[in-house]
Design an enzyme around this catalytic site. Sequence first.
Site, short mmCIF file in Angstrom:
data_model
loop_
_atom_site.label_atom_id
_atom_site.label_comp_id
_atom_site.label_asym_id
_atom_site.label_seq_id
_atom_site.Cartn_x
_atom_site.Cartn_y
_atom_site.Cartn_z
N GLU A 188 51.28 17.79 -22.52
CA GLU A 188 51.62 16.65 -23.36
C GLU A 188 52.45 17.00 -24.60
O GLU A 188 53.20 16.16 -25.09
CB GLU A 188 50.32 15.95 -23.81
CG GLU A 188 49.58 15.24 -22.70
CD GLU A 188 50.37 14.08 -22.11
OE1 GLU A 188 51.06 13.37 -22.88
OE2 GLU A 188 50.32 13.90 -20.88
N SER A 468 -2.48 -20.36 -9.31
CA SER A 468 -3.78 -19.70 -9.26
C SER A 468 -3.82 -18.34 -9.94
O SER A 468 -4.89 -17.72 -10.01
CB SER A 468 -4.23 -19.55 -7.80
OG SER A 468 -4.43 -20.82 -7.22
#
Length: 771
Positions: A188, A468
């Site tokens: 780079e 229940s």
Amino acid sequence: MKFPYPRRRRSRRRRRRGRSGPAWYWKLVGGVCVALIIGLIYVDYLVRSKFDGKKWALPARVYARPLELYEGLPLSAADFEFELAGLGYRRSDRLRRPGDMVERGGRYEVFSRSFQFWDRLEPARRLSLQFSGQRLTHLGSLDGEALTLARLDPQLIGGIFTAHMEDRELIRLAQLPALLGEALIAVEDRAFLDHNGVSLKAVARAAWVNLRAGRVVQGGSTLTQQLVKNFYLSHERSLSRKVVEALMSLLLELHYSKAEILETYVNEVYLGQSGPRAIHGFALAAQHYFGKSLDELAAPQIALLVGLVKGASYYNPWRYPERARQRRDLVLGLMAEAGLISAEQREAAVGSGLGVVPPELRRLRDHPSFIDLVKRQLRRDYRAEDLQAAGLQVFTTLAPSLQHRVEQALQQRIARLERDHGMAADSLQGAAVLTSVGDGEVTAVVGGRNPHFAGFNRALDARRPVGSLIKPAIYLNALLQPQQYTLASRLSDTAVTVSGADGELWQPRNFSEQDHGEVLLLEALSKSYNQSTARLGMQLGLAEVLETVAKLGVQQRLPQVPAVLLGAAELSALDVATMYHTIAADGVYTPLRAVRAVLDAQGQPLSRYPLQVEQRFSSESIHLLQYAMQAVLRSGTGRPVYRQLPQALALAGKTGTTNDQRDSWFAGFSGDHLGVVWLGLDDNGKTPLTGATGAAGVWADIYTGLATRPLAFEKPAAVSYHWIDTGSGLLSGENCQGAQWIPFIEGSQPAQRSPCRYMENPVLRWFKRLW
């Protein structure tokens, strides 16, 4: 002579212009200079303030619970391999470095990674392990050290992000592999160590190359300029922005060293996407692409990461593998030219596979429903901005293999139920919560049939009538009064009518629409009779029953109306899990928790979430209730569970079904795990499912093959067992017809004896007692 005066006037006018022109000019020049100086000072301030200050908003990183290994641990080899795969461990022929795993005929060798936990640094170890059935039967060290406990590194399961969804794992320059840093500079910015932020030579070279190619093939930006563009500026393309970029680059180089600039660059650079999460920095990219830490990367993998700097989306190795391979090979060539690798190394690497993890493993093991619970518990102690930006490390209780098991069971059973019952595709929804028994740690949460959808969390926010499931609280309230109620007490299961405060009549009916006359309290619960339960609840008193529900851990206020006795109370799956955990933990209340510890960005402990316990019910009354809840599965409404699970596995639980079968519930527990499952429609429509035919099936699927211990069910000293005639509720004998072995709190057993009507074969009676 002819025009002396006008000429003289013109001369004076010229002289006046000559004197006044330079004054305005210098004022203009001076103003521009002042503006430039102010602008330069401002830009310099921007450069230094951000670079010296907090550079990034670091999201909190959320980890699963670490897998703690010890001999006798309930864990199957399959679940162990699943945990290792989630951590990115690699199969190998021998152990070379941390993260390697070898399997030979059921024996495992693992090179664990070091990890800094909240209490200590866990070193890397070379382990040997062996499993038998669903137990870890051997744990040893290949290095010869005495070892009774080993802890693997925890799996990263998510983060708590800002709106930008940026994620990174910060590293110091000293932690960056030398080859990666040198390769980055070689590819780079070869002159990085020599220029002052802007390289005119690089600009000229790039312009010449682009001119010859007829298109843009090379950029002239230095690493410093790239950092400025990504760190300070927008992605706008304009001449003015390039000028500001160059100026900021010069200022950055003026104030900071090359090492500081490079360290910031390797943490800032964008290198990919994981769903909505942006991957920044090389450390996180190594995990994202290869499932490894930076120091585990080989030269070809380093080359691929460096190549991605040019365009992470364009060179995406999963979407464009050939394009990514060509870019990596180009970088390998540049590395060889720079003398970073040998020509032989380049030749061996060029053309090889990319070595990235499979596509299905590239994303975080996202569990949005569990992360949602973690966020809610953390918000009690931390601000939102701290969770999103302070880089906290959050260690949770999630067990990856259990979470996966619950997700699979819910998804597959829902699809099967839709098909078998002719329901519309994708109509049925569900939720599930799994906890460990005793410590109250939440090990799995699923908030819908699509477990990876971060939407409505039904496990936490869908408050539905529980049917229940409320009944164990009613019967526990009765059993707390042993001189009045025992499991052998007789209840009337005939039609019952209750007048409400407004004069409205409540007339509950059994699910079967049939009366059962006089029944034992044990039978009324195990077979979930509505009429006898409603009658018992009214005798006990609504206020007393609701107080018991609250003591079990339900924090919200429930309506004090008769219908609450049959589950008109609306709770979430997490609420139910809290309530049933107190029953599973022998009457000890423990707040359910999803977080173990929180560390700051430097690894220093901030908060611990220790176990909190409170004995709220006597062990004797809970023992009786657990006995009755085992009967639910052996002979009551939960019988379908044992069609899948072995009879030797002692379990307890309760089914729940609401009016018109709009909700299907099941809650149950073994010695190690408590699970709660809900099924229903989001629009509260009717379904063809009961608790037994719907949610209980999901629960059984979760527990099938689960490494879990049976319910211990140890008898308290103040409890004794007696043979009871199930017809009369009186004492009986072991070989008498209709006799059942039932526990009583000492002194509460019947005093009278029922005639022994029939002597059964002792061998047959022995078989009946096995359960």
